[in-house]
Scaffold this motif. Structure first.
Motif, PDB file in Angstrom:
ATOM      1  N   SER A 240      -0.227  -0.874 -10.129  1.00  0.00           N
ATOM      2  CA  SER A 240      -1.636  -0.847 -10.522  1.00  0.00           C
ATOM      3  C   SER A 240      -1.879   0.287 -11.513  1.00  0.00           C
ATOM      4  CB  SER A 240      -2.525  -0.642  -9.293  1.00  0.00           C
ATOM      5  OG  SER A 240      -3.873  -0.499  -9.700  1.00  0.00           O
ATOM      6  N   LEU A 241      -2.731   0.029 -12.464  1.00  0.00           N
ATOM      7  CA  LEU A 241      -3.129   1.066 -13.421  1.00  0.00           C
ATOM      8  C   LEU A 241      -4.247   1.931 -12.866  1.00  0.00           C
ATOM      9  CD1 LEU A 241      -3.023  -1.039 -16.698  1.00  0.00           C
ATOM     10  CD2 LEU A 241      -1.329   0.612 -15.861  1.00  0.00           C
ATOM     11  N   ILE A 242      -4.722   1.566 -11.677  1.00  0.00           N
ATOM     12  CA  ILE A 242      -5.779   2.323 -11.009  1.00  0.00           C
ATOM     13  C   ILE A 242      -5.133   3.097  -9.857  1.00  0.00           C
ATOM     14  CG2 ILE A 242      -7.947   2.144  -9.736  1.00  0.00           C
ATOM     15  CD1 ILE A 242      -8.307  -0.606 -11.208  1.00  0.00           C
TER      16      ILE A 242
ATOM     17  N   LEU B 165      -3.670  -1.784  -3.128  1.00  0.00           N
ATOM     18  CA  LEU B 165      -2.371  -2.423  -3.325  1.00  0.00           C
ATOM     19  C   LEU B 165      -1.759  -1.848  -4.601  1.00  0.00           C
ATOM     20  CD1 LEU B 165      -3.408  -6.048  -2.373  1.00  0.00           C
ATOM     21  CD2 LEU B 165      -2.376  -4.287  -0.925  1.00  0.00           C
ATOM     22  N   ARG B 166      -1.107  -0.719  -4.463  1.00  0.00           N
ATOM     23  CA  ARG B 166      -0.583   0.022  -5.614  1.00  0.00           C
ATOM     24  C   ARG B 166       0.570  -0.703  -6.291  1.00  0.00           C
ATOM     25  NH1 ARG B 166      -0.921   4.154  -8.541  1.00  0.00           N
ATOM     26  NH2 ARG B 166       0.782   5.552  -9.050  1.00  0.00           N
ATOM     27  N   TYR B 167       1.404  -1.385  -5.509  1.00  0.00           N
ATOM     28  CA  TYR B 167       2.546  -2.113  -6.066  1.00  0.00           C
ATOM     29  C   TYR B 167       2.539  -3.553  -5.571  1.00  0.00           C
ATOM     30  CZ  TYR B 167       4.372   2.407  -7.444  1.00  0.00           C
ATOM     31  OH  TYR B 167       4.513   3.641  -8.022  1.00  0.00           O
TER      32      TYR B 167
ATOM     33  N   THR C  21       0.877  -1.160   0.000  1.00  0.00           N
ATOM     34  CA  THR C  21       0.000   0.000   0.000  1.00  0.00           C
ATOM     35  C   THR C  21       0.917   1.214   0.000  1.00  0.00           C
ATOM     36  OG1 THR C  21      -1.715  -1.159   1.229  1.00  0.00           O
ATOM     37  CG2 THR C  21      -1.772   1.238   1.292  1.00  0.00           C
ATOM     38  N   VAL C  22       0.799   2.052  -1.032  1.00  0.00           N
ATOM     39  CA  VAL C  22       1.659   3.229  -1.172  1.00  0.00           C
ATOM     40  C   VAL C  22       0.792   4.395  -1.641  1.00  0.00           C
ATOM     41  CG1 VAL C  22       3.659   4.223  -2.367  1.00  0.00           C
ATOM     42  CG2 VAL C  22       3.618   1.776  -1.849  1.00  0.00           C
ATOM     43  N   PRO C  23       0.761   5.495  -0.894  1.00  0.00           N
ATOM     44  CA  PRO C  23       0.035   6.670  -1.389  1.00  0.00           C
ATOM     45  C   PRO C  23       0.616   7.121  -2.737  1.00  0.00           C
ATOM     46  CG  PRO C  23       0.548   6.925   0.937  1.00  0.00           C
ATOM     47  CD  PRO C  23       1.310   5.720   0.449  1.00  0.00           C
ATOM     48  N   VAL C  24      -0.240   7.509  -3.661  1.00  0.00           N
ATOM     49  CA  VAL C  24       0.179   7.894  -5.011  1.00  0.00           C
ATOM     50  C   VAL C  24       1.302   8.927  -4.973  1.00  0.00           C
ATOM     51  CG1 VAL C  24      -0.579   8.981  -7.167  1.00  0.00           C
ATOM     52  CG2 VAL C  24      -2.069   7.350  -6.012  1.00  0.00           C
TER      53      VAL C  24
ATOM     54  N   ARG D 121       2.960  -6.440   2.621  1.00  0.00           N
ATOM     55  CA  ARG D 121       2.285  -7.697   2.955  1.00  0.00           C
ATOM     56  C   ARG D 121       2.999  -8.857   2.250  1.00  0.00           C
ATOM     57  NH1 ARG D 121      -1.226  -3.797   1.682  1.00  0.00           N
ATOM     58  NH2 ARG D 121      -2.799  -3.175   3.156  1.00  0.00           N
ATOM     59  N   PRO D 122       4.177  -9.263   2.751  1.00  0.00           N
ATOM     60  CA  PRO D 122       4.914 -10.334   2.082  1.00  0.00           C
ATOM     61  C   PRO D 122       4.410 -11.726   2.453  1.00  0.00           C
ATOM     62  CG  PRO D 122       6.149  -9.554   3.960  1.00  0.00           C
ATOM     63  CD  PRO D 122       4.910  -8.695   3.875  1.00  0.00           C
TER      64      PRO D 122
END
Length: 124
Positions: free
Chosen positions: A58-60, A65-67, A24-27, A106-107
């Protein structure tokens, strides 16, 4: 950000494994995260048993879960040994404790249970 050391997953198996880590990474923190992730990945790329890693974005933009990192290792035991490297550990803690990064990792470790190729028939 984390105030406690992260937990390494014990993977003493000698078979190939896949490590998948969703972030989870803020844009607005993406560029900083990518620099930190690449630094960390560069350390692991030189370890025995490392096969390949791919970081997916993610393209969204609003995706939780950005990465997602998908890394392949010749064996779980080799990944476990690589994670004992003090430089890698310090680098990872630096990324997770960076006050300008608000990420959550989250590994988990996986093995292949079903493989699908073009034209495959999976059900009898």
């Amino acid at each position: 950000m984390t105030d406690v050391p992260f937990t390494r997953t014990e993977t003493p198996v000698l078979e190939p494994i896949t490590m998948i880590n969703a972030f989870t990474v803020p844009v607005e923190e993406s560029e900083r995260f990518l620099r930190r992730w690449k630094s960390n990945a560069e350390i692991m790329a030189g370890k025995p048993g490392f096969v390949r890693a791919r970081l997916h974005q993610s393209l969204i933009n609003g995706a939780e879960l950005r990465y997602v990192n998908v890394a392949h290792w010749e064996s779980g035991a080799q990944l476990e040994e690589a994670q004992k490297d003090p430089e890698w550990y310090a680098n990872t803690l630096q990324m997770l404790n960076d006050p300008e990064l608000h990420i959550q990792a989250r590994p988990s470790i996986y093995e292949v249970v079903v493989e699908v190729e073009p034209g495959a028939r999976l059900l009898p």
